[in-house]
Motif scaffolding. Structure first.
Motif, PDB file in Angstrom:
ATOM      1  N   SER A 227      12.487  -3.668  26.472  1.00 16.45           N
ATOM      2  CA  SER A 227      13.386  -2.650  25.927  1.00 16.45           C
ATOM      3  C   SER A 227      12.982  -2.307  24.506  1.00 16.45           C
ATOM      4  N   VAL A 228      13.128  -1.041  24.176  1.00 10.60           N
ATOM      5  CA  VAL A 228      12.960  -0.571  22.805  1.00 10.60           C
ATOM      6  C   VAL A 228      14.334  -0.070  22.364  1.00 10.60           C
ATOM      7  N   ILE A 229      14.816  -0.642  21.281  1.00  6.69           N
ATOM      8  CA  ILE A 229      16.166  -0.360  20.804  1.00  6.69           C
ATOM      9  C   ILE A 229      16.080   0.550  19.584  1.00  6.69           C
ATOM     10  N   ASN A 230      16.748   1.683  19.673  1.00 14.87           N
ATOM     11  CA  ASN A 230      16.767   2.683  18.604  1.00 14.87           C
ATOM     12  C   ASN A 230      15.361   3.056  18.140  1.00 14.87           C
ATOM     13  N   GLY A 231      14.399   3.050  19.067  1.00 13.18           N
ATOM     14  CA  GLY A 231      13.041   3.437  18.757  1.00 13.18           C
ATOM     15  C   GLY A 231      12.307   2.495  17.824  1.00 13.18           C
ATOM     16  N   GLU A 232      12.897   1.338  17.521  1.00  8.44           N
ATOM     17  CA  GLU A 232      12.325   0.467  16.501  1.00  8.44           C
ATOM     18  C   GLU A 232      12.136  -0.981  16.945  1.00  8.44           C
ATOM     19  N   TRP A 233      13.099  -1.551  17.598  1.00  6.65           N
ATOM     20  CA  TRP A 233      13.090  -2.979  17.919  1.00  6.65           C
ATOM     21  C   TRP A 233      12.704  -3.201  19.366  1.00  6.65           C
ATOM     22  N   GLU A 234      11.838  -4.174  19.597  1.00  9.41           N
ATOM     23  CA  GLU A 234      11.416  -4.501  20.952  1.00  9.41           C
ATOM     24  C   GLU A 234      12.060  -5.820  21.381  1.00  9.41           C
ATOM     25  N   LEU A 235      12.475  -5.855  22.641  1.00  9.30           N
ATOM     26  CA  LEU A 235      13.111  -7.037  23.207  1.00  9.30           C
ATOM     27  C   LEU A 235      12.589  -7.222  24.622  1.00  9.30           C
ATOM     28  N   VAL A 236      12.145  -8.433  24.925  1.00 15.16           N
ATOM     29  CA  VAL A 236      11.685  -8.761  26.272  1.00 15.16           C
ATOM     30  C   VAL A 236      12.695  -9.727  26.882  1.00 15.16           C
ATOM     31  N   VAL A 237      13.209  -9.365  28.052  1.00 18.17           N
ATOM     32  CA  VAL A 237      14.154 -10.205  28.776  1.00 18.17           C
ATOM     33  C   VAL A 237      13.608 -10.414  30.175  1.00 18.17           C
ATOM     34  N   ASP A 238      13.590 -11.664  30.627  1.00 19.25           N
ATOM     35  CA  ASP A 238      13.047 -12.007  31.940  1.00 19.25           C
ATOM     36  C   ASP A 238      14.094 -12.796  32.716  1.00 19.25           C
ATOM     37  N   ALA A 239      14.505 -12.270  33.841  1.00 13.32           N
ATOM     38  CA  ALA A 239      15.516 -12.938  34.666  1.00 13.32           C
ATOM     39  C   ALA A 239      15.111 -14.354  35.049  1.00 13.32           C
ATOM     40  N   LEU A 240      13.810 -14.624  35.085  1.00 14.19           N
ATOM     41  CA  LEU A 240      13.315 -15.951  35.471  1.00 14.19           C
ATOM     42  C   LEU A 240      12.942 -16.822  34.268  1.00 14.19           C
ATOM     43  N   SER A 241      13.127 -16.308  33.054  1.00 14.13           N
ATOM     44  CA  SER A 241      12.813 -17.024  31.803  1.00 14.13           C
ATOM     45  C   SER A 241      11.348 -17.434  31.695  1.00 14.13           C
ATOM     46  N   ASN A 242      10.441 -16.660  32.286  1.00 10.66           N
ATOM     47  CA  ASN A 242       9.013 -16.944  32.170  1.00 10.66           C
ATOM     48  C   ASN A 242       8.373 -16.215  30.992  1.00 10.66           C
ATOM     49  N   ASP A 243       8.687 -14.936  30.836  1.00  9.79           N
ATOM     50  CA  ASP A 243       8.079 -14.111  29.796  1.00  9.79           C
ATOM     51  C   ASP A 243       8.991 -13.892  28.600  1.00  9.79           C
ATOM     52  N   GLY A 244      10.174 -14.425  28.649  1.00 12.98           N
ATOM     53  CA  GLY A 244      11.165 -14.264  27.592  1.00 12.98           C
ATOM     54  C   GLY A 244      12.472 -14.862  28.053  1.00 12.98           C
ATOM     55  N   PRO A 245      13.490 -14.823  27.211  1.00 11.87           N
ATOM     56  CA  PRO A 245      14.783 -15.360  27.607  1.00 11.87           C
ATOM     57  C   PRO A 245      15.431 -14.514  28.700  1.00 11.87           C
ATOM     58  N   SER A 246      16.309 -15.145  29.478  1.00 14.05           N
ATOM     59  CA  SER A 246      17.064 -14.411  30.491  1.00 14.05           C
ATOM     60  C   SER A 246      18.168 -13.603  29.805  1.00 14.05           C
ATOM     61  N   ALA A 247      18.767 -12.702  30.547  1.00 13.21           N
ATOM     62  CA  ALA A 247      19.860 -11.897  30.003  1.00 13.21           C
ATOM     63  C   ALA A 247      21.020 -12.780  29.550  1.00 13.21           C
ATOM     64  N   ASN A 248      21.333 -13.828  30.309  1.00 19.33           N
ATOM     65  CA  ASN A 248      22.409 -14.739  29.908  1.00 19.33           C
ATOM     66  C   ASN A 248      22.065 -15.486  28.631  1.00 19.33           C
ATOM     67  N   GLU A 249      20.796 -15.882  28.482  1.00 16.08           N
ATOM     68  CA  GLU A 249      20.364 -16.562  27.260  1.00 16.08           C
ATOM     69  C   GLU A 249      20.439 -15.618  26.058  1.00 16.08           C
ATOM     70  N   VAL A 250      20.046 -14.368  26.256  1.00 20.35           N
ATOM     71  CA  VAL A 250      20.138 -13.374  25.189  1.00 20.35           C
ATOM     72  C   VAL A 250      21.598 -13.147  24.815  1.00 20.35           C
ATOM     73  N   LEU A 251      22.476 -13.072  25.813  1.00 22.12           N
ATOM     74  CA  LEU A 251      23.899 -12.861  25.532  1.00 22.12           C
ATOM     75  C   LEU A 251      24.468 -14.016  24.707  1.00 22.12           C
ATOM     76  N   ALA A 252      24.121 -15.243  25.055  1.00 26.25           N
ATOM     77  CA  ALA A 252      24.618 -16.400  24.308  1.00 26.25           C
ATOM     78  C   ALA A 252      24.143 -16.345  22.854  1.00 26.25           C
ATOM     79  N   ALA A 253      22.867 -16.027  22.656  1.00 26.05           N
ATOM     80  CA  ALA A 253      22.332 -15.919  21.300  1.00 26.05           C
ATOM     81  C   ALA A 253      22.938 -14.723  20.558  1.00 26.05           C
ATOM     82  N   ASP A 254      23.114 -13.607  21.254  1.00 20.94           N
ATOM     83  CA  ASP A 254      23.691 -12.408  20.652  1.00 20.94           C
ATOM     84  C   ASP A 254      25.126 -12.658  20.204  1.00 20.94           C
ATOM     85  N   TYR A 255      25.888 -13.373  21.012  1.00 21.92           N
ATOM     86  CA  TYR A 255      27.276 -13.692  20.683  1.00 21.92           C
ATOM     87  C   TYR A 255      27.318 -14.473  19.370  1.00 21.92           C
TER      88      TYR A 255
END
Length: 131
Positions: free
Chosen positions: A18-46
């Motif tokens: 994902s590219v956020i506001n044309g500036e920030w890149e975020l990689v999310v992987d449902a299997l946690s191989n290439d990046g954190p899962s969406a649930n892991e990102v949510l926990a950190a984001d919270y």
């Protein structure tokens, strides 16, 4: 124009870039191989949203600098990998005395992620100040 614009792309598999506001890149992987899962990102984001909200709440209670804040997050998933609980164990450098719980609650009111989550996923927060 929207306040937040995200472009998310998945070329194959379960990794989303994902590219956020044309500036920030975020990689999310449902299997946690290439990046954190969406649930892991949510926990950190919270936690990443709650800490500044907690600082604002402390400031409103007369603490202009609470020092270092550390939050250990624990999140539990059910058998379908859906989040069922989130807990924050907070350590705050400044001693907040009898204001601790009031600051915790005001921080919850200020935190945008807290407001966006269904009530049963609101973090169970324990705090120790003056550490």
């Amino acid at each position: 124009m929207a306040d937040i614009e995200v472009t998310s792309t998945c070329e194959e598999g379960y990794t989303v870039e994902s590219v956020i506001n044309g500036e920030w890149e975020l990689v999310v992987d449902a299997l946690s191989n290439d990046g954190p899962s969406a649930n892991e990102v949510l926990a950190a984001d919270y936690a990443s949203c709650y800490i500044p909200a907690f600082r604002v709440a402390a400031d409103k209670h007369g603490y202009d600098d609470v020092g270092n804040i550390e939050v250990d997050v624990e999140a539990d998933l059910d058998e379908d990998d859906d989040l069922v609980s989130i807990a924050f164990d907070m350590s705050v450098e400044e001693d907040l005395g009898d204001d601790e719980q009031d600051i915790v609650e005001l921080g919850e009111d200020i935190c945008h992620v807290h407001s966006a989550l269904r009530e049963e996923l609101h973090a169970d927060i324990t705090i120790e100040s003056g550490v």
